[in-house]
Design a protein around this motif. Structure first.
Motif, mmCIF file in Angstrom:
data_model
loop_
_atom_site.group_PDB
_atom_site.id
_atom_site.type_symbol
_atom_site.label_atom_id
_atom_site.label_comp_id
_atom_site.label_asym_id
_atom_site.label_seq_id
_atom_site.Cartn_x
_atom_site.Cartn_y
_atom_site.Cartn_z
ATOM 1 N N MET A 51 -1.135 -1.330 6.610
ATOM 2 C CA MET A 51 -1.245 -0.032 5.950
ATOM 3 C C MET A 51 -1.499 1.088 6.958
ATOM 4 O O MET A 51 -0.997 2.200 6.815
ATOM 5 C CB MET A 51 -2.362 -0.064 4.911
ATOM 6 C CG MET A 51 -2.101 -0.983 3.726
ATOM 7 S SD MET A 51 -0.923 -0.278 2.545
ATOM 8 C CE MET A 51 -2.000 0.838 1.635
ATOM 9 N N GLN A 52 -2.287 0.810 7.979
ATOM 10 C CA GLN A 52 -2.559 1.810 9.007
ATOM 11 C C GLN A 52 -1.317 2.116 9.838
ATOM 12 O O GLN A 52 -1.260 3.148 10.500
ATOM 13 C CB GLN A 52 -3.707 1.337 9.902
ATOM 14 C CG GLN A 52 -5.062 1.378 9.201
ATOM 15 C CD GLN A 52 -6.137 0.624 9.954
ATOM 16 O OE1 GLN A 52 -5.855 -0.332 10.669
ATOM 17 N NE2 GLN A 52 -7.374 1.049 9.798
ATOM 18 N N ALA A 86 -4.813 -4.221 5.908
ATOM 19 C CA ALA A 86 -5.291 -2.937 6.412
ATOM 20 C C ALA A 86 -4.520 -2.528 7.660
ATOM 21 O O ALA A 86 -4.171 -1.347 7.823
ATOM 22 C CB ALA A 86 -6.790 -3.014 6.703
ATOM 23 N N ASN A 127 -9.116 0.654 0.284
ATOM 24 C CA ASN A 127 -10.303 1.425 0.642
ATOM 25 C C ASN A 127 -10.941 0.759 1.856
ATOM 26 O O ASN A 127 -11.472 -0.349 1.773
ATOM 27 C CB ASN A 127 -11.287 1.467 -0.527
ATOM 28 C CG ASN A 127 -12.462 2.385 -0.259
ATOM 29 O OD1 ASN A 127 -13.069 2.344 0.803
ATOM 30 N ND2 ASN A 127 -12.791 3.211 -1.235
ATOM 31 N N LEU A 128 -10.880 1.435 3.008
ATOM 32 C CA LEU A 128 -11.330 0.834 4.257
ATOM 33 C C LEU A 128 -12.843 0.711 4.350
ATOM 34 O O LEU A 128 -13.342 -0.114 5.120
ATOM 35 C CB LEU A 128 -10.814 1.657 5.443
ATOM 36 C CG LEU A 128 -9.295 1.708 5.611
ATOM 37 C CD1 LEU A 128 -8.924 2.616 6.766
ATOM 38 C CD2 LEU A 128 -8.717 0.320 5.817
ATOM 39 N N GLU A 151 -3.338 0.550 -2.977
ATOM 40 C CA GLU A 151 -4.440 1.343 -2.418
ATOM 41 C C GLU A 151 -5.429 0.428 -1.708
ATOM 42 O O GLU A 151 -5.862 -0.584 -2.252
ATOM 43 C CB GLU A 151 -5.151 2.108 -3.525
ATOM 44 C CG GLU A 151 -6.375 2.896 -3.064
ATOM 45 C CD GLU A 151 -7.070 3.593 -4.216
ATOM 46 O OE1 GLU A 151 -6.448 4.482 -4.826
ATOM 47 O OE2 GLU A 151 -8.228 3.226 -4.511
ATOM 48 N N LEU A 171 -6.191 4.326 2.073
ATOM 49 C CA LEU A 171 -4.786 4.294 2.460
ATOM 50 C C LEU A 171 -3.947 3.927 1.249
ATOM 51 O O LEU A 171 -4.319 3.039 0.474
ATOM 52 C CB LEU A 171 -4.569 3.271 3.579
ATOM 53 C CG LEU A 171 -5.408 3.464 4.852
ATOM 54 C CD1 LEU A 171 -5.147 2.324 5.827
ATOM 55 C CD2 LEU A 171 -5.111 4.799 5.501
ATOM 56 N N ARG A 172 -2.807 4.602 1.080
ATOM 57 C CA ARG A 172 -1.957 4.342 -0.083
ATOM 58 C C ARG A 172 -0.502 4.202 0.333
ATOM 59 O O ARG A 172 -0.017 4.944 1.190
ATOM 60 C CB ARG A 172 -2.073 5.471 -1.106
ATOM 61 C CG ARG A 172 -3.417 5.581 -1.787
ATOM 62 C CD ARG A 172 -3.404 6.647 -2.873
ATOM 63 N NE ARG A 172 -4.678 6.748 -3.579
ATOM 64 C CZ ARG A 172 -5.676 7.525 -3.189
ATOM 65 N NH1 ARG A 172 -5.521 8.293 -2.112
ATOM 66 N NH2 ARG A 172 -6.798 7.571 -3.870
ATOM 67 N N GLN A 226 1.853 1.957 8.364
ATOM 68 C CA GLN A 226 2.904 1.966 7.353
ATOM 69 C C GLN A 226 4.148 2.702 7.849
ATOM 70 O O GLN A 226 4.064 3.745 8.501
ATOM 71 C CB GLN A 226 2.405 2.579 6.054
ATOM 72 C CG GLN A 226 1.887 3.980 6.174
ATOM 73 C CD GLN A 226 1.346 4.475 4.846
ATOM 74 O OE1 GLN A 226 2.090 4.970 3.997
ATOM 75 N NE2 GLN A 226 0.037 4.340 4.647
ATOM 76 N N TYR A 258 -13.557 9.456 9.575
ATOM 77 C CA TYR A 258 -13.078 8.615 8.498
ATOM 78 C C TYR A 258 -13.427 9.056 7.081
ATOM 79 O O TYR A 258 -12.586 9.031 6.213
ATOM 80 C CB TYR A 258 -13.624 7.199 8.687
ATOM 81 C CG TYR A 258 -12.563 6.185 8.942
ATOM 82 C CD1 TYR A 258 -11.219 6.525 8.955
ATOM 83 C CD2 TYR A 258 -12.906 4.864 9.183
ATOM 84 C CE1 TYR A 258 -10.259 5.578 9.212
ATOM 85 C CE2 TYR A 258 -11.935 3.919 9.443
ATOM 86 C CZ TYR A 258 -10.631 4.282 9.456
ATOM 87 O OH TYR A 258 -9.689 3.351 9.708
ATOM 88 N N LEU A 316 -9.674 9.741 5.293
ATOM 89 C CA LEU A 316 -8.900 8.661 5.876
ATOM 90 C C LEU A 316 -9.372 7.291 5.424
ATOM 91 O O LEU A 316 -8.853 6.286 5.869
ATOM 92 C CB LEU A 316 -8.971 8.736 7.412
ATOM 93 C CG LEU A 316 -8.350 9.982 8.047
ATOM 94 C CD1 LEU A 316 -8.561 9.957 9.550
ATOM 95 C CD2 LEU A 316 -6.876 10.083 7.723
#
Length: 229
Positions: A164-165, A161, A137-138, A135, A129-130, A167, A122, A126
């Motif tokens: 986004m993961q 999240a 931030n995990l 944006e 994510l955008r 997308q 990670y 990774l």
């Protein structure tokens, strides 16, 4: 994080669950490791926590359980009795980390965060994510759109999240429930719709272009403005 706590020991685990939930984690609980590992295969979790009383465990069977093919999920063992030999045995059996059952709550949280950061490489690459100017931030659990920070409630954050993961891919309500809600929680049929609307009010607030889309009869997706429907 979405965590699975498997308590296969004759010891109370409520304090563990309460501690983890107090830090905005989603925690599913199982009271035996066979059921728990089935849950781990059927849903997505960031880390699995297994509490065991070693005197009551067949030490020949645990390595098979730990060294499963589902090793993309980090595993932390909480062992009792808390002895160096028991911890060494747990690590040698394949656990990613091991602490005593009486571990300090802050240390437990820090170790889980470390496992989460290391998961699948990670850090940095990774962790952010955008999608266009959005944006996530995990690791820091922060969300920005067009450079402006957006404050989300924990459930809203985990839902965003997950979108986004994934997308560009339509995710169904069932997938969302399985991945964003813990298995012990009761949910109403329109729960996902409600939280999607919460997100839209914060993420897609006009005049910002819409990034979260509904695909009727299928589910939801988040996609770039340059990506074709």
């Amino acid at each position: 994080m979405k965590l699975l706590l498997i308590n296969d020991a004759p010891m109370p685990s409520d304090w563990i669950r309460r501690r983890l939930e107090s830090e905005n984690n989603l925690v599913a609980v199982s009271t035996d490791w066979q059921t728990g590992w089935t849950m781990a295969h059927e849903s997505h979790y960031d880390v699995v926590v297994l509490a065991i009383q070693l005197s009551d465990v067949d030490q020949n069977s645990l390595p098979t359980f730990v060294q499963t093919d589902n090793r993309d999920i980090p595993l932390l063992l909480l062992v009792s009795p808390d002895t160096p030999s028991n911890k060494a045995w747990a690590l040698e059996s394949g656990a990613d980390d091991c602490v005593g059952y009486t571990v300090d709550g802050r240390e437990l949280s820090a170790r889980l965060q470390a496992l989460y950061r290391r998961r699948a490489g990670y850090p940095t690459r990774l962790a952010i994510l955008r999608v266009d100017d959005l944006e996530v931030n995990l690791i820091g659990r922060t969300v920005y759109r067009a450079g402006q920070r957006i404050d989300l409630l924990p459930r809203e954050y985990y839902l965003l999240a997950f979108l986004m993961q994934n997308q560009g891919r339509v995710v169904s309500k069932r997938e969302i429930l399985d991945n964003v809600w813990a298995s012990h929680e009761s949910t109403r049929p329109n729960t996902v719709e409600v939280y999607i609307n919460y997100l839209r009010r914060k993420i897609d607030q006009p005049p910002a272009p819409k990034l979260i889309h509904t695909v009727i009869g299928m589910g939801y997706l988040i996609r770039s403005l340059n990506q074709k429907p």
